[in-house]
Write a protein that holds these residues in place. Structure first.
Motif, short mmCIF file in Angstrom:
data_model
loop_
_atom_site.label_atom_id
_atom_site.label_comp_id
_atom_site.label_asym_id
_atom_site.label_seq_id
_atom_site.Cartn_x
_atom_site.Cartn_y
_atom_site.Cartn_z
N ALA A 14 128.22 33.10 117.22
CA ALA A 14 129.65 33.40 117.10
C ALA A 14 130.17 34.02 118.40
O ALA A 14 131.27 33.70 118.87
CB ALA A 14 129.90 34.33 115.92
N ALA A 15 129.39 34.92 118.98
CA ALA A 15 129.79 35.54 120.25
C ALA A 15 129.85 34.48 121.35
O ALA A 15 130.77 34.49 122.19
CB ALA A 15 128.81 36.64 120.63
N ALA A 16 128.89 33.56 121.35
CA ALA A 16 128.90 32.50 122.37
C ALA A 16 130.11 31.59 122.19
O ALA A 16 130.75 31.21 123.18
CB ALA A 16 127.61 31.69 122.29
N ARG A 17 130.43 31.25 120.94
CA ARG A 17 131.62 30.42 120.69
C ARG A 17 132.89 31.15 121.13
O ARG A 17 133.79 30.54 121.72
CB ARG A 17 131.71 30.04 119.21
CG ARG A 17 130.78 28.93 118.80
CD ARG A 17 131.11 28.40 117.40
NE ARG A 17 131.04 29.44 116.37
CZ ARG A 17 129.94 29.76 115.68
NH1 ARG A 17 128.82 29.10 115.90
NH2 ARG A 17 129.97 30.72 114.76
N ALA A 18 132.96 32.46 120.86
CA ALA A 18 134.13 33.24 121.27
C ALA A 18 134.24 33.27 122.80
O ALA A 18 135.33 33.16 123.37
CB ALA A 18 134.05 34.65 120.70
N ALA A 19 133.10 33.41 123.48
CA ALA A 19 133.11 33.44 124.95
C ALA A 19 133.56 32.09 125.50
O ALA A 19 134.33 32.03 126.46
CB ALA A 19 131.73 33.81 125.48
N VAL A 20 133.07 31.01 124.91
CA VAL A 20 133.47 29.67 125.37
C VAL A 20 134.96 29.45 125.14
O VAL A 20 135.67 28.94 126.02
CB VAL A 20 132.63 28.58 124.65
CG1 VAL A 20 133.22 27.20 124.88
CG2 VAL A 20 131.20 28.63 125.14
N ARG A 25 140.50 29.16 127.33
CA ARG A 25 141.88 29.65 127.43
C ARG A 25 142.20 30.09 128.86
O ARG A 25 143.26 29.78 129.39
CB ARG A 25 142.10 30.82 126.46
CG ARG A 25 142.25 30.41 125.01
CD ARG A 25 142.75 31.56 124.15
NE ARG A 25 141.90 32.74 124.22
CZ ARG A 25 140.83 32.96 123.46
NH1 ARG A 25 140.48 32.06 122.56
NH2 ARG A 25 140.12 34.06 123.60
N ARG A 26 141.26 30.80 129.49
CA ARG A 26 141.49 31.22 130.88
C ARG A 26 141.63 30.01 131.80
O ARG A 26 142.49 29.96 132.68
CB ARG A 26 140.33 32.10 131.36
CG ARG A 26 140.43 33.54 130.92
CD ARG A 26 139.47 34.44 131.70
NE ARG A 26 138.08 34.08 131.50
CZ ARG A 26 137.30 34.55 130.52
NH1 ARG A 26 137.80 35.38 129.64
NH2 ARG A 26 136.04 34.18 130.42
N ALA A 27 140.79 29.00 131.60
CA ALA A 27 140.86 27.80 132.43
C ALA A 27 142.18 27.06 132.21
O ALA A 27 142.79 26.57 133.16
CB ALA A 27 139.69 26.87 132.11
N GLY A 28 142.65 27.03 130.97
CA GLY A 28 143.94 26.41 130.68
C GLY A 28 145.08 27.13 131.37
O GLY A 28 145.97 26.50 131.94
N ARG A 29 145.06 28.46 131.30
CA ARG A 29 146.10 29.24 131.99
C ARG A 29 146.03 29.03 133.49
O ARG A 29 147.05 28.90 134.17
CB ARG A 29 145.98 30.71 131.64
CG ARG A 29 146.44 31.05 130.24
CD ARG A 29 146.61 32.55 130.05
NE ARG A 29 145.37 33.29 130.25
CZ ARG A 29 144.52 33.62 129.29
NH1 ARG A 29 144.77 33.29 128.04
NH2 ARG A 29 143.42 34.30 129.58
N ARG A 30 144.79 28.99 134.02
CA ARG A 30 144.62 28.79 135.47
C ARG A 30 145.17 27.43 135.89
O ARG A 30 145.87 27.32 136.90
CB ARG A 30 143.13 28.91 135.80
CG ARG A 30 142.82 28.92 137.26
CD ARG A 30 141.36 29.27 137.58
NE ARG A 30 140.39 28.65 136.72
CZ ARG A 30 139.60 29.32 135.87
NH1 ARG A 30 139.67 30.63 135.78
NH2 ARG A 30 138.72 28.68 135.12
#
Length: 110
Positions: A14-20, A25-30
Motif C-alpha cells: 500500500a505504501a509503495a502504491r501510494a508512493a507511485v 501526480r508530481r510528474a503530471g504537474r511537472r
C-alpha cells in the motif's frame, strides 16, 4: 506469524502504491508546468533546426556577426565619398563576410 507477515506485506504494498501515485501526480504537474512554459516562452519558435542558415552558430555569435557587419556598413557609407564605391564595398562585404565568419568562428582544429 504468517498473518503478521501478510499484514506487513500489505502495508508495504500500500505504501509503495501510494508512493507511485504521488510520483505520477508530481510528474503530471511537472509536465503541465513544462507545457505552459513552452507556450509562454515561444519554445517552438526558438527551437533550432538543422536546415537553418548558420545553424552551427550560437545566438551570440550570430549577433556579433550582425553587429560587426552593420558597423562596417555604417563606416563604409559614412566615410566613402563616392556612392558607387560605397555600393561596391558593400557588395564586397556581403561576398566576403562568410569567409571571415568561417575564419573567425571555425570550430575544427587546424
Amino acid at each position: 506469524m504468517s498473518k503478521e507477515r501478510k499484514l506487513r506485506r500489505e502495508a508495504r504494498e500500500a505504501a509503495a502504491r501510494a508512493a507511485v501515485a504521488a510520483e505520477e501526480r508530481r510528474a503530471g504537474r511537472r509536465m503541465a508546468r513544462r507545457a505552459v512554459w513552452r507556450r509562454l516562452s515561444l519554445y517552438e519558435l526558438r527551437k533550432r533546426r538543422t536546415g537553418r542558415l548558420s545553424a552551427r552558430r550560437t545566438a551570440t555569435e550570430r549577433a556579433v556577426i550582425a553587429v560587426v557587419a552593420a558597423l562596417v556598413l555604417f563606416v563604409i557609407w559614412k566615410l566613402v565619398p563616392s556612392t558607387a564605391l560605397a555600393v561596391a564595398l558593400s557588395l564586397l562585404l556581403v561576398l566576403a563576410l562568410p569567409v571571415f565568419v568561417i575564419v573567425a568562428f571555425d570550430r575544427r582544429s587546424s
